[in-house]
Design a protein around this motif. Structure first.
Motif, PDB file in Angstrom:
ATOM      1  N   THR A   1       6.752 -12.621   1.360  1.00  0.00           N
ATOM      2  CA  THR A   1       5.619 -12.186   0.529  1.00  0.00           C
ATOM      3  C   THR A   1       4.453 -11.664   1.367  1.00  0.00           C
ATOM      4  N   GLY A   2       4.589 -11.738   2.683  1.00  0.00           N
ATOM      5  CA  GLY A   2       3.522 -11.234   3.550  1.00  0.00           C
ATOM      6  C   GLY A   2       2.323 -12.150   3.670  1.00  0.00           C
ATOM      7  N   CYS A   3       2.513 -13.454   3.426  1.00  0.00           N
ATOM      8  CA  CYS A   3       1.379 -14.393   3.505  1.00  0.00           C
ATOM      9  C   CYS A   3       0.942 -14.666   4.938  1.00  0.00           C
TER      10      CYS A   3
ATOM     11  N   VAL B   1       3.346  -1.849   7.609  1.00  0.00           N
ATOM     12  CA  VAL B   1       3.970  -0.823   6.762  1.00  0.00           C
ATOM     13  C   VAL B   1       4.868  -1.471   5.709  1.00  0.00           C
ATOM     14  N   LYS B   2       5.740  -2.373   6.161  1.00  0.00           N
ATOM     15  CA  LYS B   2       6.658  -3.038   5.241  1.00  0.00           C
ATOM     16  C   LYS B   2       6.014  -4.219   4.519  1.00  0.00           C
ATOM     17  N   GLY B   3       4.933  -4.757   5.123  1.00  0.00           N
ATOM     18  CA  GLY B   3       4.298  -5.929   4.533  1.00  0.00           C
ATOM     19  C   GLY B   3       5.103  -7.199   4.721  1.00  0.00           C
ATOM     20  N   VAL B   4       5.840  -7.294   5.830  1.00  0.00           N
ATOM     21  CA  VAL B   4       6.674  -8.473   6.094  1.00  0.00           C
ATOM     22  C   VAL B   4       6.485  -8.933   7.542  1.00  0.00           C
TER      23      VAL B   4
END
Length: 562
Positions: A498-500, A517-520
């Motif tokens: 979730t990119g936390c 870019v991917k948020g991961v």
């Protein structure tokens, strides 16, 4: 292909054999009904970790064509790598091996032999079940840079540089001040057990400067470091005014930043002004070195001198270990230059750990130096206020007062620790991996600590640590050879992430970054050590530990408790 698991129980001399019924263990494990579809080879051996034991195990793997291996013995911390190396000499993948600890977990902690035996059976059964859920892992080799960066040009840093530098290994030695030598360049003499003469310090500096394989940068600090053991990319900030930047690569980093002395004037029990005849041990050493004598600010020779131990010890919460020897050395130097002078040494405890320290102390006492044991002592200008052991308070004065302040972490230690992602201990010095077993390594593989950067110590101990670090690096970073990073690492399931960024906060190795870019999150497998902090803290379950999967752990626990 039918699975064939070898289960080998080590007697570990009397440690396991006398406390666990190994014959019953073998009988029960050999007849387990839940493993009817699997062929089990169950045997015992006296000492599997011995050379004969390893040869026996290798022959068993090959002659029985084992697909999996379980060894019931001591702690994996002791010999897991030993048995994995045996597997590597055969066709058996070492990650299809599992080690069950029936010594510390059974034999040594359960006095009832029958109960210890039953627990050993459950543990081995759990180990077999876990092994069946393990997968082959492949080790990969990486190119490694044998060069070394040393941060700090004191005695420890210079010793390490001289030990490591050769034709196939370059050493970059950086020092943030304008000259090499650290605090030792201010010493007029060394301790008697170190040979007295401080000329060896200058000889060490010259040896470093003349070594073609050592590149020295003074007035230089670390700007940035990225990478991992064998492949660090480094940027240096050179010069105090121009601040030019230069890049380099190295396979290992040695922290040798030394120490600073606590400022006694900040303590409530040591109150004095700049014009008072109050000095630290280092200031007196520098005075003798530069002027060749000991004198008051007026130019006159003092008639009485007081030396006070343990200044700031209570506030810092630790002993600096070398202050007592330093005070005794200075007292002897003062007596040599001013034989008629009155010298009083105020101490609470004497720390004299080396074999010649006690003799030196007795000799200095015989020369007329008075040692006064106190409960506590403080100064007001050049007056010494102290409490005797019997509780009686006294006040005396002297022409000069010399203080032995505590050793503190060097300036910039916190910033350097943050830059390198290395932990600091409770006292503020760099934290070693293990105080007894690995005192020169840090939590980050390839980053080492030596000398007073790790904690208070003198020249002899610093040199010994520098030699220890050099041995570690020479043994692991061999020019032309590749390195094998950890295989049991963690990975991210991007669909669940979730990119936390919680994992970035808990990773103590700096192995995780965030892909904007991917948020991961992304794991650098070359840096990851597979500790599992990220797995435990991930709220979405996106982090997974290779070789410690949920099915493996679940099946192992079910077998162990049923």
């Amino acid at each position: 292909m039918r699975l064939k698991i070898g289960v080998y129980v080590c007697e570990c001399g009397p440690n396991i054999a006398e406390r666990v019924d190994i014959d019953r263990v073998i009988k029960v494990i050999s007849s387990l009904e839940e493993f009817e579809d699997i062929e089990l080879v169950v045997k015992r051996y006296k000492l599997l970790c011995s050379n004969d034991g390893q040869a026996f195990l290798k022959n068993e793997i090959e002659s029985n064509a084992l697909t999996h291996l379980v060894v019931a013995a001591c702690s994996p911390r002791d010999h897991e790598s030993t048995f994995m190396n045996v597997c590597k000499k055969t066709n058996l993948n070492p990650y299809l091996f599992n080690m069950v600890n029936i010594r510390e977990h059974c034999a040594w902690v359960i006095p009832d032999k029958a109960k210890a035996t039953e627990k050993a059976i459950r543990s081995i059964r759990a180990g077999i079940r876990r092994t069946l859920h393990q997968s082959e892992l492949l080790e990969r080799e990486l190119d490694a840079n044998p060069d070394v960066l040393i941060v700090g040009g004191g005695i420890a840093g210079m010793e390490a540089a001289l030990m490591l530098a050769d034709e196939k290994r370059k050493v970059c030695l950086i020092e943030k001040t304008e000259r090499l030598g650290g605090k030792s360049i201010f010493y007029s003499q060394l301790l008697s057990r170190q040979g007295n003469s401080a000329k060896m310090i200058q000889q060490k500096i010259e040896a470093v400067q003349q070594n073609a394989h050592i590149q020295v940068f003074t007035e230089t600090e670390l700007e940035s470091v990225v990478g991992f053991f064998g492949n660090f990319e480094i940027v240096l900030k050179v010069g105090k005014e121009t601040e030019l930047q230069t890049g380099l690569k190295a396979g290992a980093i040695v922290i040798a930043t030394g120490f600073r002395l606590l400022n006694p004037n900040k303590l409530p029990q040591t109150v004095y002004q700049k014009e008072d005849e109050v000095y630290t041990t280092l200031e007196v050493e520098s005075m003798i070195l530069n002027e060749g004598k000991i004198s008051l600010k007026s130019g006159k020779s003092p008639q009485s001198i007081a030396l006070v131990h343990c200044v700031g010890r209570d506030e810092k919460g630790y002993c600096s270990t070398i202050c007592c020897s330093t005070i005794i050395k200075i007292a002897r130097m003062l007596k040599a230059k001013l034989p008629q002078i009155s010298i009083r040494v105020y101490y609470r405890d004497l720390c004299l750990p080396h074999k010649t320290d006690q003799q030196t102390y007795e000799e200095v006492k015989a020369e007329g130096v008075d040692f006064i044991r106190v409960k506590e002592a403080g100064i007001q200008n050049t007056s010494i206020e102290y409490t005797q052991i019997d509780g009686v308070k006294k006040k005396e004065s002297a022409d000069m007062v010399i203080l032995a302040p505590a050793m503190e972490p060097a300036d910039g230690t916190e910033a350097l620790a943050e830059l390198l992602n290395v932990s600091l201990g409770e006292t503020g010095f760099f934290q070693e991996a293990h105080h007894h077993l690995n005192p020169v390594a840090t939590s980050i593989e390839g980053i080492y600590i030596v000398g007073a950067a790790q904690g208070p110590k003198g020249i002899s101990e610093s040199v010994a640590q520098a030699q220890a670090v050099s041995g570690k690096i020479l043994n692991r970073l061999i020019p032309g050879e590749k390195i094998v990073p950890e295989v049991k690492v963690c990975k991210v399931l991007e669909d669940f992430c979730t990119g936390c960024q919680t994992c970035l906060e808990v990773c103590c190795y700096g192995a995780i970054s965030f892909n904007e870019v991917k948020g991961v999150s992304v794991v650098n497998e070359a840096v990851c050590r597979g500790c599992g902090n990220c797995v435990a803290s991930c709220p979405s379950g996106a982090m997974r530990a290779i070789h410690f999967t949920t099915p493996q752990l679940y099946r192992e626990m079910i077998e162990a408790i049923r």
